[in-house]
Design a protein around this motif. Structure first.
Motif, PDB file in Angstrom:
ATOM      1  N   TYR A 206       0.750  -1.034  -0.185  1.00 21.98           N
ATOM      2  CA  TYR A 206      -0.100   0.153  -0.092  1.00 21.98           C
ATOM      3  C   TYR A 206       0.801   1.569   0.054  1.00 21.98           C
ATOM      4  CZ  TYR A 206      -4.028   3.067   1.208  1.00 21.98           C
ATOM      5  OH  TYR A 206      -4.881   3.585   0.593  1.00 21.98           O
ATOM      6  N   ALA A 207       0.612   2.017  -0.866  1.00 17.62           N
ATOM      7  CA  ALA A 207       1.272   3.328  -1.401  1.00 17.62           C
ATOM      8  C   ALA A 207       0.593   4.495  -1.414  1.00 17.62           C
ATOM      9  CB  ALA A 207       1.537   3.708  -2.851  1.00 17.62           C
ATOM     10  N   GLY A 208      -0.667   4.659   0.108  1.00 17.54           N
ATOM     11  CA  GLY A 208      -1.841   5.444   0.727  1.00 17.54           C
ATOM     12  C   GLY A 208      -1.173   5.462   1.949  1.00 17.54           C
ATOM     13  N   ASP A 209      -2.222   6.334   2.274  1.00 19.34           N
ATOM     14  CA  ASP A 209      -1.604   6.685   4.074  1.00 19.34           C
ATOM     15  C   ASP A 209      -2.357   5.212   4.432  1.00 19.34           C
ATOM     16  OD1 ASP A 209      -2.644   7.369   6.703  1.00 19.34           O
ATOM     17  OD2 ASP A 209      -3.330   8.706   5.473  1.00 19.34           O
ATOM     18  N   PHE A 210      -0.625   4.734   5.406  1.00 21.59           N
ATOM     19  CA  PHE A 210      -0.931   3.921   5.778  1.00 21.59           C
ATOM     20  C   PHE A 210      -1.754   3.943   7.476  1.00 21.59           C
ATOM     21  CE2 PHE A 210       0.335  -0.007   7.467  1.00 21.59           C
ATOM     22  CZ  PHE A 210       0.648  -0.979   6.578  1.00 21.59           C
ATOM     23  N   ASP A 211      -2.216   5.136   7.960  1.00 14.94           N
ATOM     24  CA  ASP A 211      -2.563   4.943   9.332  1.00 14.94           C
ATOM     25  C   ASP A 211      -4.352   4.650   9.004  1.00 14.94           C
ATOM     26  OD1 ASP A 211      -0.730   4.592  10.793  1.00 14.94           O
ATOM     27  OD2 ASP A 211       0.014   6.228  11.009  1.00 14.94           O
ATOM     28  N   ALA A 212      -4.307   5.817   7.610  1.00 10.04           N
ATOM     29  CA  ALA A 212      -5.916   5.410   7.592  1.00 10.04           C
ATOM     30  C   ALA A 212      -6.643   4.707   7.099  1.00 10.04           C
ATOM     31  CB  ALA A 212      -5.940   6.485   6.215  1.00 10.04           C
ATOM     32  N   LEU A 213      -5.953   3.670   6.412  1.00  9.16           N
ATOM     33  CA  LEU A 213      -5.881   2.084   5.881  1.00  9.16           C
ATOM     34  C   LEU A 213      -6.506   1.082   6.655  1.00  9.16           C
ATOM     35  CD1 LEU A 213      -6.587   0.012   4.139  1.00  9.16           C
ATOM     36  CD2 LEU A 213      -4.432  -0.697   3.897  1.00  9.16           C
ATOM     37  N   HIS A 214      -5.931   1.072   7.875  1.00 10.36           N
ATOM     38  CA  HIS A 214      -5.789   0.517   9.004  1.00 10.36           C
ATOM     39  C   HIS A 214      -6.224   1.097   9.668  1.00 10.36           C
ATOM     40  CE1 HIS A 214      -4.126  -0.522  13.489  1.00 10.36           C
ATOM     41  NE2 HIS A 214      -4.839  -1.457  12.921  1.00 10.36           N
ATOM     42  N   GLN A 215      -6.956   2.145  10.075  1.00  9.68           N
ATOM     43  CA  GLN A 215      -8.176   2.616  10.131  1.00  9.68           C
ATOM     44  C   GLN A 215      -9.525   1.944   9.804  1.00  9.68           C
ATOM     45  OE1 GLN A 215      -8.112   6.728  11.162  1.00  9.68           O
ATOM     46  NE2 GLN A 215     -10.726   6.848  12.037  1.00  9.68           N
ATOM     47  N   ARG A 216      -9.828   2.335   8.205  1.00 16.27           N
ATOM     48  CA  ARG A 216     -10.122   1.733   7.423  1.00 16.27           C
ATOM     49  C   ARG A 216     -11.190  -0.013   7.642  1.00 16.27           C
ATOM     50  NH1 ARG A 216      -9.458   3.298   2.169  1.00 16.27           N
ATOM     51  NH2 ARG A 216      -8.264   1.220   1.226  1.00 16.27           N
ATOM     52  N   LEU A 217      -9.912  -0.427   8.306  1.00 13.75           N
ATOM     53  CA  LEU A 217     -10.296  -1.874   7.836  1.00 13.75           C
ATOM     54  C   LEU A 217     -11.046  -2.140   9.539  1.00 13.75           C
ATOM     55  CD1 LEU A 217      -6.581  -2.992   6.751  1.00 13.75           C
ATOM     56  CD2 LEU A 217      -8.943  -3.762   5.769  1.00 13.75           C
ATOM     57  N   ASN A 218     -10.934  -1.192  10.210  1.00 16.22           N
ATOM     58  CA  ASN A 218     -10.852  -1.990  12.132  1.00 16.22           C
ATOM     59  C   ASN A 218     -12.417  -1.300  11.761  1.00 16.22           C
ATOM     60  OD1 ASN A 218      -8.597  -2.978  12.888  1.00 16.22           O
ATOM     61  ND2 ASN A 218      -7.728  -0.576  13.513  1.00 16.22           N
TER      62      ASN A 218
END
Length: 260
Positions: A206-218
């Motif tokens: 993932y080349a985007g906002d990694f923290d945002a992806l983590h939050q999105r999945l949670n």
């Protein structure tokens, strides 16, 4: 034309579809036993199998190409030029598989995988879905006792070497020996050293906002945790195949390495 497209065999199609959709992939093929999802770079196919079968939860290494005949010619030619020792190099053979015309690639150690014809988009291009998260790339992983020879096979099929920091960032490689490649039309191919028979796996980068992806999945209800692998943040997400009957490693999504 070369695009990464591993095939994951599973009895839990709907559970996988939910996770892949929440990750940012877009379903482009929807059949009773076959679903294909586009990432921003590369594709992943799901193939239904019965629960408890030997294939349930396994992955097949694979790619898509434009012209099967030309791909086979170029691959065999490259293999003949760089084949290691008396066993020869990479070969490519046109075959009729269960699903139609394909090309079987055979590595020097006997490992085989398929290159299938890539479907064109409605506009005639190979671009994939524009609706997929552009930061997400599919990573196909090939574990081999001879990682050097496996890497040569990927060069022979036209994959482009890419420097990788550390030891494989989330690939689960058994040793520090690994090498990564990009495919011209999307996705990443990775070789990792592994004991025993050659096998395949997959994950994402993932080349985007990694923290945002983590939050999105949670927030979508997926159990996801960030760990550090080879100094690269990696998300481990509970594998949809883990249904209480068998253990399955988590799905991994690595942060894309910094360029330069």
């Amino acid at each position: 034309m070369l695009r990464v497209r591993p095939i994951h065999f599973t009895s839990r199609l709907d559970e996988w579809e939910r996770l892949l959709t929440d990750l940012g992939l877009v379903k482009t093929v929807d059949e009773p036993t076959w679903r294909v999802f586009d990432a921003g770079s590369g594709r992943l196919a799901l193939h239904f199998v019965e629960q408890g079968s030997a294939e349930d939860g396994t992955t097949s290494f694979g790619v898509e190409v434009g012209d099967l005949k030309e791909f086979a010619r170029r691959t065999t030619e490259a293999g003949a030029q760089g084949g290691p020792g008396p066993v020869g190099g990479t070969t490519a053979e046109l075959i009729e598989a269960d699903h139609g015309s394909s090309c079987r690639i055979t590595a020097a150690d006997g490992f085989t995988f398929l290159a299938d014809p890539a479907p064109r988009d409605a506009d005639g291009s190979w671009g994939g879905s524009a609706e997929a998260d552009p930061g997400l790339a599919v990573v196909g992983v090939w574990f081999s006792e001879n990682a050097v020879a496996a890497a040569q096979t990927l060069r022979d099929i036209g994959a482009r070497p890419r420097p990788v920091p550390g030891s494989g960032a989330g690939s689960g490689a058994d040793t520090a020996e690994s090498e990564a490649f990009t495919a011209k039309n999307g996705g990443i191919l990775m070789v990792g050293a592994g004991a025993g028979a050659a096998r395949a796996g997959f994950g994402f980068e993932y080349a985007g906002d990694f923290d945002a992806l983590h939050q999105r999945l949670n927030e979508a209800g997926h159990e996801a945790a960030v760990i550090e692998e080879a100094a690269i943040p990696t998300l481990h997400v509970v594998n949809p195949d883990a249904d209480g009957l068998a253990a399955h490693p988590p799905l991994w999504i690595s942060a894309a390495p910094a360029e330069g």
